[in-house]
Design an enzyme around this catalytic site. Structure first.
Site, short mmCIF file in Angstrom:
data_model
loop_
_atom_site.label_atom_id
_atom_site.label_comp_id
_atom_site.label_asym_id
_atom_site.label_seq_id
_atom_site.Cartn_x
_atom_site.Cartn_y
_atom_site.Cartn_z
N ASP A 1 0.83 -1.21 0.00
CA ASP A 1 0.00 0.00 0.00
C ASP A 1 0.86 1.26 0.00
O ASP A 1 2.05 1.23 0.32
CB ASP A 1 -0.93 0.02 1.21
CG ASP A 1 -0.18 0.05 2.54
OD1 ASP A 1 0.84 -0.67 2.67
OD2 ASP A 1 -0.60 0.79 3.45
N ASP B 1 7.99 4.15 -1.43
CA ASP B 1 7.55 3.58 -0.16
C ASP B 1 6.25 2.84 -0.43
O ASP B 1 5.21 3.45 -0.48
CB ASP B 1 7.37 4.70 0.87
CG ASP B 1 6.85 4.20 2.19
OD1 ASP B 1 6.85 2.98 2.41
OD2 ASP B 1 6.42 5.05 3.01
N GLU C 1 0.12 -1.41 5.53
CA GLU C 1 1.17 -1.04 6.48
C GLU C 1 1.02 0.41 6.91
O GLU C 1 1.20 0.77 8.06
CB GLU C 1 2.55 -1.26 5.85
CG GLU C 1 3.73 -1.11 6.81
CD GLU C 1 4.30 0.31 6.92
OE1 GLU C 1 5.16 0.51 7.77
OE2 GLU C 1 3.87 1.21 6.17
N HIS D 1 5.78 9.71 1.48
CA HIS D 1 4.41 10.15 1.82
C HIS D 1 4.01 11.49 1.22
O HIS D 1 2.98 12.04 1.58
CB HIS D 1 4.16 10.21 3.35
CG HIS D 1 4.31 8.87 4.02
ND1 HIS D 1 3.88 8.64 5.31
CD2 HIS D 1 4.82 7.71 3.59
CE1 HIS D 1 4.14 7.38 5.64
NE2 HIS D 1 4.71 6.80 4.60
ZN LIG Z 1 6.88 2.05 4.08
#
Ligand SMILES: [Zn+2]
EC number: 3.4.11.4
Length: 409
Positions: A80, A140, A174, A379
């Site tokens: 994710d 990520d 996660e 992010h």
């Molecule tokens: Zn991560």
């Protein structure tokens, strides 16, 4: 373009943003679509026991190619992306041979600047993958997935590299703290594992915060303000008093490294009832206990000044420092360090000022430190990754598998 980069670009095209508002697992359909796609790739690559369960946990195995006993080790990444920024229509751009200065992101006015992100100064001459300024990149943790799969492909293509059994696992959700929830450690079958979910090259992490949430509930009495004299108790005043009793220099904005903190992260207030939401963090289990006791004492102090029961405290532990679970097995870190050094990567061991799925897995019986991916600024729209860093991650995974086998020869 190399296979590793192609893989990565294929993966970031999937929108796998997790959704904290959805309690099912996986929390978004895109994750399952991606998991099915990856499953196919793992099968085509020739891995064994490829399985995808109904919750989106994808596992597979590369059998040992040596005659002697080697403990099975694992590599884990999450599918994710963070809810903080869009993961839809990710349009990566490749900056070849970066020579410094601002990088324009797409056609908009967003830039990636070394003034804001000084890490860029260290990446001159690298080939970078950035966003177009409208979404996150998804390095990520799709970089981790691409690196693990590329490492498996490398081991398959080079049977002369000795390795024991390698277990790989890709997990959902996660980023919303649920990645370890339905992870079947027994089925996974590794004695220990590494999440490939860190940042810059060299990162090796096996210490994280002990985490507790502390809710302080203040009970007041509401009366019409015109006739309130001697009757009204304003719970917001009690809440303010409590917050003033907390150490003002032990907060996230005043601490770093191994320092812990108290953090008031939310408040909901009215005359009759006010609730303060704190999180408490400390690397040391005893230190964490001292912090919990400190809050308990302050609540008692306030209650003895006011009427008993005006203030309540609810403490809930959320996760613990994985160091407790990893340190008894020093070879887990030692092998990772040796693998990095053999790949000309200087290990950068630093504490994680947060938690990881690896921390949760470590307490579920699977010690699980974290290794770098080569990515930065996760992010958000300034997320980027160095292709050279990704290549080093692949080398480290391959070498770690090899070193583990040689260690048990
Ligand atoms: Zn991560």
């Amino acid at each position: 373009m190399n296979e590793l980069v192609q893989r990565f670009l294929r993966y970031v095209a999937f929108n796998t943003q997790s959704n904290p508002a959805n309690s099912s697992c996986p929390s978004s359909e895109g994750q399952m679509t991606f998991a099915q796609f990856l499953k196919q790739e793992l099968v085509e690559l020739g891995l064994s026991d490829v399985s995808l369960d109904s919750n989106g946990y994808l596992m597979a195995r590369l059998p040992s190619n040596v005659e002697y006993e080697v403990p099975a080790i694992g590599f884990i990444a999450h599918m994710d992306t963070a809810p903080d920024a869009s993961g839809e229509n990710v349009t990566p751009q490749i900056v070849e041979d970066y020579q410094g200065g601002d990088i324009a992101l797409g056609k908009g006015d967003q830039v990636l600047s070394p003034i804001q992100y000084p890490d860029l100064h260290k990446l001159h001459g690298h080939n970078l993958i950035t966003t177009d300024g409208t979404t996150l990149l998804g390095a990520d943790n799709k970089a981790g997935i691409a690196e693990i799969i590329s490492a498996m492909a490398e081991l398959i293509a080079h049977p002369e590299i000795p390795h024991g059994e390698i277990c790989i696992g890709f997990t959902p959700d996660e980023e919303i703290g649920r990645g370890a929830n339905l992870f079947n450690v027994e089925k996974f079958g590794a004695q220990w594992a590494y999440t490939i979910d860190g940042g810059p090259v060299g990162e090796l992490e096996y210490e994280n915060f002990n985490a507790t949430s502390a809710d302080v509930i203040c009970h007041g009495v509401n009366v019409h303000p015109g006739t309130a004299k001697g009757k009204m108790v304003n719970s917001m005043n009690i809440a303010a008093q409590f917050q003033m009793m907390m150490p003002s220099d032990e907060t996230p904005e005043c601490t770093e490294g191994y320092q812990g903190f108290y953090h008031l992260k939310s408040a909901s207030m009215s005359v009759a009832r006010s609730e303060l939401g704190y999180i408490i963090r400390d690397f040391d289990r005893e230190g964490q206990q001292t912090r919990k006791q400190f809050m308990t004492d302050k609540v008692a102090e306030l209650n003895s000044k006011l009427k008993q029961g005006r203030v309540e405290l609810k403490l809930t532990d959320s996760y613990f420092n994985m160091k407790e679970q990893v340190e008894p097995y020093p070879h887990i870190i030692e092998l990772a360090k040796q693998a990095m050094i053999a790949c000309d990567v200087e290990p950068q061991i630093k504490p994680i000022r947060g938690g990881t799925d690896g921390a949760r897995l470590s307490f579920m019986g699977l010690p699980c430190p974290n290794i770098f991916t080569g990515g930065y600024n996760f992010h958000g729209i300034h997320e980027f990754i160095s292709i050279e860093g990704m290549e080093q991650a692949v080398k480290v995974i391959v070498t770690l598998a090899e070193k583990t086998a040689l260690n048990y020869q």
